[in-house]
Motif scaffolding. Structure first.
Motif, PDB file in Angstrom:
ATOM      1  N   PHE A   5       6.939   9.699  -0.648  1.00  0.00           N
ATOM      2  CA  PHE A   5       7.371   9.191   0.662  1.00  0.00           C
ATOM      3  C   PHE A   5       8.852   9.451   0.891  1.00  0.00           C
ATOM      4  N   ALA A   6       9.698   8.875   0.004  1.00  0.00           N
ATOM      5  CA  ALA A   6      11.145   8.962   0.204  1.00  0.00           C
ATOM      6  C   ALA A   6      11.663  10.376  -0.013  1.00  0.00           C
ATOM      7  N   GLY A   7      11.035  11.114  -0.927  1.00  0.00           N
ATOM      8  CA  GLY A   7      11.548  12.421  -1.302  1.00  0.00           C
ATOM      9  C   GLY A   7      11.435  13.464  -0.216  1.00  0.00           C
ATOM     10  N   HIS A   8      10.448  13.330   0.662  1.00  0.00           N
ATOM     11  CA  HIS A   8      10.352  14.341   1.712  1.00  0.00           C
ATOM     12  C   HIS A   8      10.640  13.786   3.091  1.00  0.00           C
ATOM     13  N   GLU A   9      10.399  12.506   3.323  1.00  0.00           N
ATOM     14  CA  GLU A   9      10.575  11.936   4.658  1.00  0.00           C
ATOM     15  C   GLU A   9      12.051  11.933   5.069  1.00  0.00           C
ATOM     16  N   THR A  10      12.923  11.520   4.149  1.00  0.00           N
ATOM     17  CA  THR A  10      14.355  11.457   4.448  1.00  0.00           C
ATOM     18  C   THR A  10      14.902  12.827   4.828  1.00  0.00           C
ATOM     19  N   THR A  11      14.584  13.839   4.035  1.00  0.00           N
ATOM     20  CA  THR A  11      15.149  15.170   4.249  1.00  0.00           C
ATOM     21  C   THR A  11      14.609  15.816   5.509  1.00  0.00           C
ATOM     22  N   SER A  12      13.306  15.737   5.708  1.00  0.00           N
ATOM     23  CA  SER A  12      12.719  16.406   6.875  1.00  0.00           C
ATOM     24  C   SER A  12      13.199  15.767   8.169  1.00  0.00           C
ATOM     25  N   THR A  13      13.318  14.451   8.193  1.00  0.00           N
ATOM     26  CA  THR A  13      13.789  13.767   9.404  1.00  0.00           C
ATOM     27  C   THR A  13      15.239  14.120   9.693  1.00  0.00           C
ATOM     28  N   THR A  14      16.079  14.122   8.650  1.00  0.00           N
ATOM     29  CA  THR A  14      17.492  14.472   8.847  1.00  0.00           C
ATOM     30  C   THR A  14      17.630  15.914   9.317  1.00  0.00           C
ATOM     31  N   ILE A  28      13.675   7.905 -13.661  1.00  0.00           N
ATOM     32  CA  ILE A  28      13.624   8.777 -12.477  1.00  0.00           C
ATOM     33  C   ILE A  28      14.962   9.403 -12.123  1.00  0.00           C
ATOM     34  N   ALA A  29      16.050   8.624 -12.152  1.00  0.00           N
ATOM     35  CA  ALA A  29      17.345   9.115 -11.662  1.00  0.00           C
ATOM     36  C   ALA A  29      17.806  10.408 -12.328  1.00  0.00           C
ATOM     37  N   PRO A  30      17.662  10.568 -13.670  1.00  0.00           N
ATOM     38  CA  PRO A  30      18.138  11.823 -14.293  1.00  0.00           C
ATOM     39  C   PRO A  30      17.477  13.076 -13.746  1.00  0.00           C
ATOM     40  N   GLU A  31      16.271  12.936 -13.191  1.00  0.00           N
ATOM     41  CA  GLU A  31      15.574  14.100 -12.646  1.00  0.00           C
ATOM     42  C   GLU A  31      16.216  14.596 -11.345  1.00  0.00           C
ATOM     43  N   ALA A  53      24.597  -0.354  -6.492  1.00  0.00           N
ATOM     44  CA  ALA A  53      23.818   0.121  -7.642  1.00  0.00           C
ATOM     45  C   ALA A  53      22.495   0.740  -7.222  1.00  0.00           C
ATOM     46  N   ARG A  54      21.994   0.375  -6.040  1.00  0.00           N
ATOM     47  CA  ARG A  54      20.687   0.872  -5.613  1.00  0.00           C
ATOM     48  C   ARG A  54      20.803   2.008  -4.599  1.00  0.00           C
ATOM     49  N   THR A  55      21.919   2.707  -4.626  1.00  0.00           N
ATOM     50  CA  THR A  55      22.044   3.903  -3.791  1.00  0.00           C
ATOM     51  C   THR A  55      20.919   4.879  -4.134  1.00  0.00           C
ATOM     52  N   CYS A  56      20.416   5.571  -3.125  1.00  0.00           N
ATOM     53  CA  CYS A  56      19.270   6.466  -3.288  1.00  0.00           C
ATOM     54  C   CYS A  56      19.465   7.441  -4.442  1.00  0.00           C
ATOM     55  N   ALA A  57      18.517   7.447  -5.372  1.00  0.00           N
ATOM     56  CA  ALA A  57      18.603   8.322  -6.543  1.00  0.00           C
ATOM     57  C   ALA A  57      18.458   9.793  -6.160  1.00  0.00           C
ATOM     58  N   GLY A  58      17.815  10.068  -5.024  1.00  0.00           N
ATOM     59  CA  GLY A  58      17.537  11.449  -4.640  1.00  0.00           C
ATOM     60  C   GLY A  58      18.516  12.049  -3.658  1.00  0.00           C
ATOM     61  N   GLN A  59      19.693  11.436  -3.485  1.00  0.00           N
ATOM     62  CA  GLN A  59      20.609  11.937  -2.454  1.00  0.00           C
ATOM     63  C   GLN A  59      21.139  13.332  -2.781  1.00  0.00           C
ATOM     64  N   ASN A  60      21.335  13.655  -4.064  1.00  0.00           N
ATOM     65  CA  ASN A  60      21.792  15.010  -4.414  1.00  0.00           C
ATOM     66  C   ASN A  60      20.759  16.057  -4.025  1.00  0.00           C
ATOM     67  N   PRO A  62       0.806  -1.228   0.000  1.00  0.00           N
ATOM     68  CA  PRO A  62       0.000   0.000   0.000  1.00  0.00           C
ATOM     69  C   PRO A  62       0.838   1.277   0.000  1.00  0.00           C
ATOM     70  N   LEU A  63       2.046   1.223   0.575  1.00  0.00           N
ATOM     71  CA  LEU A  63       2.890   2.415   0.644  1.00  0.00           C
ATOM     72  C   LEU A  63       3.853   2.512  -0.534  1.00  0.00           C
ATOM     73  N   LEU A  64       4.427   1.373  -0.950  1.00  0.00           N
ATOM     74  CA  LEU A  64       5.495   1.399  -1.945  1.00  0.00           C
ATOM     75  C   LEU A  64       5.156   0.682  -3.249  1.00  0.00           C
ATOM     76  N   GLY A  65       4.249  -0.297  -3.212  1.00  0.00           N
ATOM     77  CA  GLY A  65       3.847  -1.017  -4.412  1.00  0.00           C
ATOM     78  C   GLY A  65       5.039  -1.619  -5.134  1.00  0.00           C
ATOM     79  N   MET A  66       5.087  -1.449  -6.468  1.00  0.00           N
ATOM     80  CA  MET A  66       6.196  -1.934  -7.282  1.00  0.00           C
ATOM     81  C   MET A  66       6.964  -0.760  -7.873  1.00  0.00           C
ATOM     82  N   GLY A  67       7.139   0.272  -7.043  1.00  0.00           N
ATOM     83  CA  GLY A  67       7.879   1.449  -7.475  1.00  0.00           C
ATOM     84  C   GLY A  67       9.375   1.220  -7.443  1.00  0.00           C
ATOM     85  N   ILE A  68      10.135   2.271  -7.658  1.00  0.00           N
ATOM     86  CA  ILE A  68      11.587   2.165  -7.776  1.00  0.00           C
ATOM     87  C   ILE A  68      12.238   1.659  -6.492  1.00  0.00           C
ATOM     88  N   LEU A  69      11.601   1.853  -5.342  1.00  0.00           N
ATOM     89  CA  LEU A  69      12.188   1.419  -4.071  1.00  0.00           C
ATOM     90  C   LEU A  69      12.061  -0.078  -3.829  1.00  0.00           C
TER      91      LEU A  69
END
Length: 523
Positions: free
Chosen positions: A332-341, A168-171, A468-475, A147-154
Motif C-alpha cells: 500500500f504505502a510503497g506504491h501509493e505515495t510515489t504514484s500519487t506524488t 524493514i528499514a534497512p531494505e 522516530a516514525r518518519t516513513c522508512a521508504g522515503q529514500n 483489513p488494510l494495515l493490520g498490525m504492520g509497521i504503519l
C-alpha cells in the motif's frame, strides 16, 4: 426477606436488566470515560467544539463541510493559482473553521476517539523529538483500518514496532535505493514506450490519463525491488488493495463510531471479502518463497519479513499475521505515495511550462544522452526542488497521527493516556508564518537553499512524517520519483488537457479525484 418479584416475572425482567447493563456500559465507554479525558485537557486551557453523545463532533463536521466548503473554495480562488488551491478548504473545512475559533491547539471527537489537533510549531517539535514508546500510532488504526494495515509497521507500537522497523528499514537505506535505479528505469521505460506508441499512432500528440499508468509503474518497482517479482505476478494483490483502499475511504468520517465496522453493510461485506482474498494471495507467495532455497537472489524484503516473523517480540502477532500485515503495508504505502506524488508533480509541471522547461534542460544537461545512473540523481537540483514543492503542496498523507499510550507531557501540556494527537500536514505546509507570503503558490525556488532555507522552523516540512516514525521508504520514493520524472521529461513535452478537473480527493491519501489527463508530444 422475600423478593418483590415472583419467578414468573424474571423472564420478562431479564431483557430490561440486560438493556440497563448495556446502556450503562455504553454510557461509560462513550461518555463518562471520554468526558474525564476531555476535562483533564480543559483544565489546562485546551478548548474545542462541544461533542455530542455517540457521534462526538461528526455531525458538526458534516454540517460545516456542507455549509463552508463552497464559500471557502471561492475565497481561496482569489489567490490566482487554481492549481495550488488550499484543498483543506474543501476536504477538511471544519479544521480550518475550528482553527480560526480555537487557535493552534484544540480538542475534538469522532465517536469515542478524542483527538488533540496541533499546528503549534513548538508542540510539533516536541512530538518530533519524542522517542518514548509511550507515544505511538493510534490503537484505533489496527481496528478500523485492520483489513488494510493490520498490525504492520504503519500501525504497530512498542517492541513489535521496534522489531518491524529493524527488519524493514534497512531494505530502504539510500545505498539500496540507489542500487534499484536500473530496475526503476526498466519499469519506467516500459510505461513510456506505451505512451510513445500512442502518440505516434495519433499523429504526434495524444491525451493520456497518467494516474493508472503511474500506479502500475510504482507497483512494479516495489514488487520487483522488495518481493523479487514483476508487477504481473503481484497485479492481483495490487488491484485488490486498491479496491480495499477505496472501500475503506468511504467510511473514514465514521471511524470511532462503536460497532460500525461490524455491521453487515454492503461496504463492510466488500471489505471483509477483499481482506480474506488478499491474505490468501500474500500467504501463497510467502509459502512458495519459503520452499525456495535461501540463495542470495531471494534475500529481498519478503525474505527479511519471513525471517522476521520467526523471531522478535511476536506475542501479540502470530507469524502469518506478521507476514501478511507487513506485506500489505509495503504494497500500500510503497506504491501509493510515489504514484500519487508523481501525478501531482506532472500536473504542476504541465501547468507551469517555465518550470517544466527548466527541469527538462537540467535533465538533458546532466545526462548528455547517456543512460541515467545513480550518480546523476544528486545533480538534479531543479527536479529535486520541484519534487519537494509538490510534496509541500500535496503531501500524500494529510495527517501525522499519534496516541498517548500512557500519560505523557508534551511541552506544557499533560496529555492523558488514550488521547489521539493529529498534526495536519497540509495546514502546516501552507502556514504563512512558516512559509512566508503566498504559501499556496507553486514556487520550487523556495527550496533553492534546501529545506532549512525554505521554512522556519524546518521541522514544519513533514511530507514523510516526523520523528522516530518518519516513513522508512522515503529514500526509495525520492529516487523513484527522480528516475521516472527525468525519463519522462527527456522524452516528452506535456500540457494539461482541457478535460482536467482540479478536485483533490481524500482516499486515505490525497490524490487527484478525477485523474490527471495530459496532452503529450514527443520531443
Amino acid at each position: 426477606m422475600k423478593s418483590g418479584f415472583s419467578p414468573l416475572q424474571w423472564p420478562t425482567l431479564l431483557p430490561l436488566l440486560l438493556l440497563c447493563v448495556l446502556f450503562s456500559y455504553l454510557y461509560t465507554i462513550l461518555w463518562l470515560r471520554p468526558e474525564r479525558l476531555r476535562q483533564k485537557l480543559r483544565n489546562q486551557g485546551v478548548k474545542g467544539p462541544k461533542p455530542s453523545f455517540l457521534f462526538g463532533n461528526i455531525l458538526e463536521m458534516r454540517r460545516i463541510k456542507h455549509e463552508l466548503a463552497r464559500s471557502d473554495q471561492e475565497q481561496e480562488a482569489g489567490t490566482g493559482d487554481r492549481f495550488s488551491l488550499n484543498y483543506v478548504a474543501t476536504l477538511f473545512p471544519y479544521f480550518l473553521h475550528w482553527s480560526r475559533v480555537y487557535g493552534s491547539i484544540y480538542l475534538y471527537s469522532t465517536g469515542s476517539i478524542q483527538a488533540l489537533f496541533v499546528t503549534d510549531p513548538d508542540i510539533v517539535k516536541e512530538l518530533a523529538n519524542c522517542k518514548s514508546l509511550d507515544l505511538g500510532k493510534p490503537c484505533y488504526l489496527q481496528k478500523e483500518l485492520g483489513p488494510l494495515l493490520g498490525m504492520g509497521i504503519l500501525t504497530s507500537n512498542g517492541d513489535l514496532w521496534v522489531h518491524q522497523r529493524k527488519v524493514i528499514a534497512p531494505e530502504f537505506f539510500m545505498d539500496k535505493a540507489k542500487g534499484m535505479v536500473n530496475l526503476m528505469m526498466e519499469a519506467a521505460n516500459a510505461m513510456l514506450s506505451s505512451w510513445e506508441n500512442k502518440v505516434e499512432s495519433e499523429g504526434g500528440s495524444a491525451e493520456v490519463v497518467v494516474d493508472e499508468f503511474l500506479r502500475n509503474f510504482s507497483a512494479d518497482v516495489i514488487s520487483r525491488a522488495s518481493f523479487g517479482s514483476s508487477f504481473a505476478e503481484g497485479k492481483e494483490i495490487f488491484n485488490k488493495i486498491r479496491q480495499l483502499q477505496m472501500a475503506m475511504a468511504k467510511q473514514n468520517m465514521f471511524i470511532g463510531v462503536p460497532g460500525s465496522r461490524y455491521l453487515p453493510t454492503k461496504s463492510n461485506r466488500e471489505i471483509w471479502n477483499l481482506d480474506i482474498s488478499i491474505r490468501k494471495l500474500v500467504l501463497n507467495i510467502a509459502k512458495s518463497r519459503e520452499h525456495d532455497s535461501a540463495t542470495p537472489v531471494n534475500k529481498d524484503l519478503l525474505h527479511s519479513i519471513i525471517e522476521g516473523s520467526k523471531a522478535g517480540p511476536l506475542r501479540s502477532c502470530i507469524p502469518e499475521d506478521f507476514i501478511v500485515d507487513n506485506c500489505k503495508n509495503i504494497y500500500f504505502a510503497g506504491h501509493e505515495t510515489t504514484s500519487t506524488t508523481a501525478a501531482w508533480c506532472l500536473m504542476l509541471l504541465a501547468s507551469h511550462p517555465k518550470w517544466q522547461s527548466s527541469a527538462r534542460a537540467e535533465v538533458l544537461d546532466v545526462c548528455q544522452g547517456n543512460p541515467l545512473h545513480s550518480d546523476m540523481l544528486r545533480k538534479l537540483k531543479t527536479l529535486t526542488m520541484v519534487i519537494q514543492e509538490t510534496l509541500r503542496l500535496y503531501p500524500p498523507a494529510p495527517f501525522v497521527t499519534r496516541e498517548a499510550l500512557n500519560n505523557i507531557k508534551v511541552g506544557s501540556i499533560n496529555i492523558p493516556k488514550g488521547t489521539n494527537i493529529r498534526i495536519p500536514i497540509a495546514l502546516g505546509h501552507r502556514d504563512p508564518a512558516v512559509w512566508g507570503p503566498n504559501p499556496d503558490r507553486f514556487d520550487p525556488d523556495r527550496f533553492s537553499n534546501g529545506i532549512a532555507g525554505a521554512c522556519k522552523p524546518s521541522h514544519m516540512y513533514m511530507p514523510f512524517g516526523v520523528g522516530a516514525r518518519t516513513c522508512a521508504g522515503q529514500n526509495l520514493a525520492m529516487v523513484e520519483l527522480k528516475v521516472v520524472l527525468s525519463l519522462l521529461l527527456s522524452k516528452f513535452e506535456f500540457a494539461l488537457s482541457p478535460n482536467y478537473v482540479h478536485c483533490p480527493a481524500f482516499r486515505l491519501t490525497i490524490e487527484p479525484g478525477d485523474g490527471v489527463p495530459l496532452v503529450l508530444k514527443k520531443l
